[in-house]
Design a protein around this motif. Structure first.
Motif, mmCIF file in Angstrom:
data_model
loop_
_atom_site.group_PDB
_atom_site.id
_atom_site.type_symbol
_atom_site.label_atom_id
_atom_site.label_comp_id
_atom_site.label_asym_id
_atom_site.label_seq_id
_atom_site.Cartn_x
_atom_site.Cartn_y
_atom_site.Cartn_z
ATOM 1 N N SER A 131 0.852 -1.180 0.000
ATOM 2 C CA SER A 131 0.000 0.000 0.000
ATOM 3 C C SER A 131 0.889 1.231 0.000
ATOM 4 O O SER A 131 1.865 1.301 0.746
ATOM 5 C CB SER A 131 -0.919 0.014 1.217
ATOM 6 O OG SER A 131 -1.861 1.062 1.104
ATOM 7 N N SER A 132 0.562 2.176 -0.851
ATOM 8 C CA SER A 132 1.292 3.449 -0.928
ATOM 9 C C SER A 132 0.451 4.515 -0.248
ATOM 10 O O SER A 132 -0.662 4.797 -0.679
ATOM 11 C CB SER A 132 1.541 3.827 -2.390
ATOM 12 O OG SER A 132 2.337 2.851 -3.011
ATOM 13 N N ILE A 133 1.005 5.106 0.815
ATOM 14 C CA ILE A 133 0.246 6.034 1.649
ATOM 15 C C ILE A 133 1.043 7.320 1.803
ATOM 16 O O ILE A 133 2.231 7.285 2.126
ATOM 17 C CB ILE A 133 -0.026 5.410 3.039
ATOM 18 C CG1 ILE A 133 -0.747 4.065 2.884
ATOM 19 C CG2 ILE A 133 -0.811 6.373 3.912
ATOM 20 C CD1 ILE A 133 -0.821 3.258 4.168
ATOM 21 N N LEU A 134 0.384 8.460 1.584
ATOM 22 C CA LEU A 134 1.066 9.736 1.767
ATOM 23 C C LEU A 134 1.601 9.849 3.196
ATOM 24 O O LEU A 134 0.939 9.447 4.157
ATOM 25 C CB LEU A 134 0.130 10.905 1.477
ATOM 26 C CG LEU A 134 -0.220 11.127 0.011
ATOM 27 C CD1 LEU A 134 -1.256 12.226 -0.128
ATOM 28 C CD2 LEU A 134 1.012 11.463 -0.802
ATOM 29 N N GLU A 135 2.795 10.403 3.319
ATOM 30 C CA GLU A 135 3.457 10.499 4.615
ATOM 31 C C GLU A 135 2.598 11.214 5.657
ATOM 32 O O GLU A 135 2.576 10.828 6.832
ATOM 33 C CB GLU A 135 4.788 11.220 4.444
ATOM 34 C CG GLU A 135 5.600 11.309 5.708
ATOM 35 C CD GLU A 135 6.927 12.005 5.506
ATOM 36 O OE1 GLU A 135 7.928 11.486 6.003
ATOM 37 O OE2 GLU A 135 6.956 13.071 4.848
ATOM 38 N N PHE A 144 -2.756 0.599 8.640
ATOM 39 C CA PHE A 144 -2.004 -0.481 8.007
ATOM 40 C C PHE A 144 -0.965 -1.073 8.955
ATOM 41 O O PHE A 144 -0.743 -2.283 8.953
ATOM 42 C CB PHE A 144 -1.398 -0.010 6.681
ATOM 43 C CG PHE A 144 -2.394 -0.057 5.561
ATOM 44 C CD1 PHE A 144 -2.490 -1.164 4.736
ATOM 45 C CD2 PHE A 144 -3.265 1.004 5.348
ATOM 46 C CE1 PHE A 144 -3.433 -1.218 3.715
ATOM 47 C CE2 PHE A 144 -4.215 0.960 4.334
ATOM 48 C CZ PHE A 144 -4.294 -0.154 3.514
ATOM 49 N N GLU A 145 -0.340 -0.248 9.800
ATOM 50 C CA GLU A 145 0.592 -0.770 10.793
ATOM 51 C C GLU A 145 -0.125 -1.675 11.790
ATOM 52 O O GLU A 145 0.384 -2.739 12.161
ATOM 53 C CB GLU A 145 1.306 0.374 11.506
ATOM 54 C CG GLU A 145 2.315 1.082 10.619
ATOM 55 C CD GLU A 145 2.812 2.409 11.179
ATOM 56 O OE1 GLU A 145 2.371 2.834 12.277
ATOM 57 O OE2 GLU A 145 3.644 3.044 10.497
ATOM 58 N N CYS A 169 4.818 6.801 1.609
ATOM 59 C CA CYS A 169 5.375 5.669 2.354
ATOM 60 C C CYS A 169 4.893 4.375 1.717
ATOM 61 O O CYS A 169 3.700 4.237 1.434
ATOM 62 C CB CYS A 169 4.930 5.722 3.806
ATOM 63 S SG CYS A 169 5.426 7.221 4.659
ATOM 64 N N SER A 170 5.811 3.455 1.517
ATOM 65 C CA SER A 170 5.476 2.142 0.958
ATOM 66 C C SER A 170 5.339 1.149 2.103
ATOM 67 O O SER A 170 6.296 0.925 2.849
ATOM 68 C CB SER A 170 6.565 1.671 -0.003
ATOM 69 O OG SER A 170 6.667 2.555 -1.084
ATOM 70 N N TYR A 171 4.143 0.574 2.224
ATOM 71 C CA TYR A 171 3.866 -0.413 3.260
ATOM 72 C C TYR A 171 3.699 -1.779 2.609
ATOM 73 O O TYR A 171 3.139 -1.893 1.516
ATOM 74 C CB TYR A 171 2.592 -0.045 4.031
ATOM 75 C CG TYR A 171 2.846 1.004 5.068
ATOM 76 C CD1 TYR A 171 3.113 0.636 6.384
ATOM 77 C CD2 TYR A 171 2.853 2.349 4.750
ATOM 78 C CE1 TYR A 171 3.368 1.596 7.347
ATOM 79 C CE2 TYR A 171 3.112 3.312 5.704
ATOM 80 C CZ TYR A 171 3.359 2.928 7.004
ATOM 81 O OH TYR A 171 3.623 3.881 7.963
ATOM 82 N N VAL A 172 4.173 -2.823 3.299
ATOM 83 C CA VAL A 172 4.155 -4.174 2.760
ATOM 84 C C VAL A 172 3.726 -5.150 3.853
ATOM 85 O O VAL A 172 4.125 -5.017 5.009
ATOM 86 C CB VAL A 172 5.558 -4.577 2.247
ATOM 87 C CG1 VAL A 172 5.605 -6.024 1.808
ATOM 88 C CG2 VAL A 172 5.992 -3.657 1.115
ATOM 89 N N LYS A 173 2.919 -6.128 3.451
ATOM 90 C CA LYS A 173 2.605 -7.268 4.326
ATOM 91 C C LYS A 173 2.861 -8.523 3.516
ATOM 92 O O LYS A 173 2.355 -8.671 2.408
ATOM 93 C CB LYS A 173 1.160 -7.230 4.814
ATOM 94 C CG LYS A 173 0.880 -8.393 5.762
ATOM 95 C CD LYS A 173 -0.348 -8.197 6.589
ATOM 96 C CE LYS A 173 -0.467 -9.334 7.591
ATOM 97 N NZ LYS A 173 -1.480 -9.054 8.581
ATOM 98 N N ARG A 174 3.659 -9.410 4.091
ATOM 99 C CA ARG A 174 3.993 -10.660 3.417
ATOM 100 C C ARG A 174 3.185 -11.805 4.004
ATOM 101 O O ARG A 174 2.908 -11.823 5.203
ATOM 102 C CB ARG A 174 5.494 -10.933 3.546
ATOM 103 C CG ARG A 174 6.298 -9.963 2.710
ATOM 104 C CD ARG A 174 7.803 -10.225 2.771
ATOM 105 N NE ARG A 174 8.501 -9.388 1.809
ATOM 106 C CZ ARG A 174 8.714 -8.095 1.947
ATOM 107 N NH1 ARG A 174 8.255 -7.470 2.994
ATOM 108 N NH2 ARG A 174 9.359 -7.413 1.024
ATOM 109 N N ASN A 175 2.853 -12.758 3.155
ATOM 110 C CA ASN A 175 2.095 -13.931 3.558
ATOM 111 C C ASN A 175 2.990 -14.857 4.368
ATOM 112 O O ASN A 175 3.985 -15.356 3.857
ATOM 113 C CB ASN A 175 1.571 -14.656 2.317
ATOM 114 C CG ASN A 175 0.647 -15.810 2.649
ATOM 115 O OD1 ASN A 175 0.521 -16.219 3.790
ATOM 116 N ND2 ASN A 175 -0.010 -16.324 1.631
#
Length: 192
Positions: A131-135, A144-145, A169-175
């Motif tokens: 997910s790309s989220i403005l700072e 998302f956190e 900000c680039s947010y990532v969640k891995r399986n």
């Protein structure tokens, strides 16, 4: 891709859009707070999509969108959540969410994100959701956190309609599941 089946969380239902959602969708489109934290993009509606057909929401290619509704009142939409840029080869996708003001801070966003992440990992076989989220969109960053996403980078956005770039900000969640990291049949054939 996704069909018209509902995706359920502990308090929300993620369902296809219907004609009853027109007012909610337009409310999201023209909410000045949402426009400010989404770089000025007015999705889910623009001048190109003045009307909604049942089950249809304009979504970037390779994705789908669901209306977020409370399980106690599934006809009343609270917002939208979508997966876009779905890449089956690399098993990744982008996630976005928008909620009406009246639904914010009540747990609907978290439940919707968690339900769609679970569906994407379990049913779509994805290994990673971004997910790309403005700072300065602290509410979305906290959401998302709280759902287990980790910030993995920050970059300048493309210019908005006023010519201004902002930090994203680039947010990532891995399986963490058993399919994570496994090769697909297509990638095995290409490499072996």
């Amino acid at each position: 891709m996704a069909d018209d089946r509902n995706i359920t969380g502990s308090k929300v239902i993620l369902r296809a859009a219907g004609m009853q959602d027109q007012g909610m969708l337009l409310g999201l489109t023209w909410d000045p707070e949402i426009v400010k934290v989404t770089k000025g993009y007015r999705s889910p509606a623009t001048g190109r999509y003045p009307r909604y057909r049942p089950g249809f929401l304009p979504v970037p290619a390779g994705g789908f969108c669901r209306v977020i509704a409370d399980q106690k009142d599934p006809e009343a939409g609270l917002g939208i959540i979508m997966l876009s840029d779905l890449d089956q080869e690399n098993r990744t996708a982008q996630m976005q969410i928008k909620l009406l003001r009246s639904a914010r801070g009540r747990g609907y966003g978290r439940d919707a994100v968690e339900a769609l992440v679970s569906y994407a990992f379990r049913e779509l076989g994805l290994d990673c959701i971004c997910s790309s989220i403005l700072e300065d969109n602290t509410a979305s960053r906290r959401l998302f956190e709280a759902c287990g996403f980790r910030q993995e980078g920050i970059h300048e956005s493309r210019a908005d309609r006023n010519g201004h770039c902002r930090k994203v900000c680039s947010y990532v969640k891995r399986n963490p599941g058993p399919s994570a990291g496994k090769e697909t049949e297509g990638s095995k054939a290409e490499t072996g």
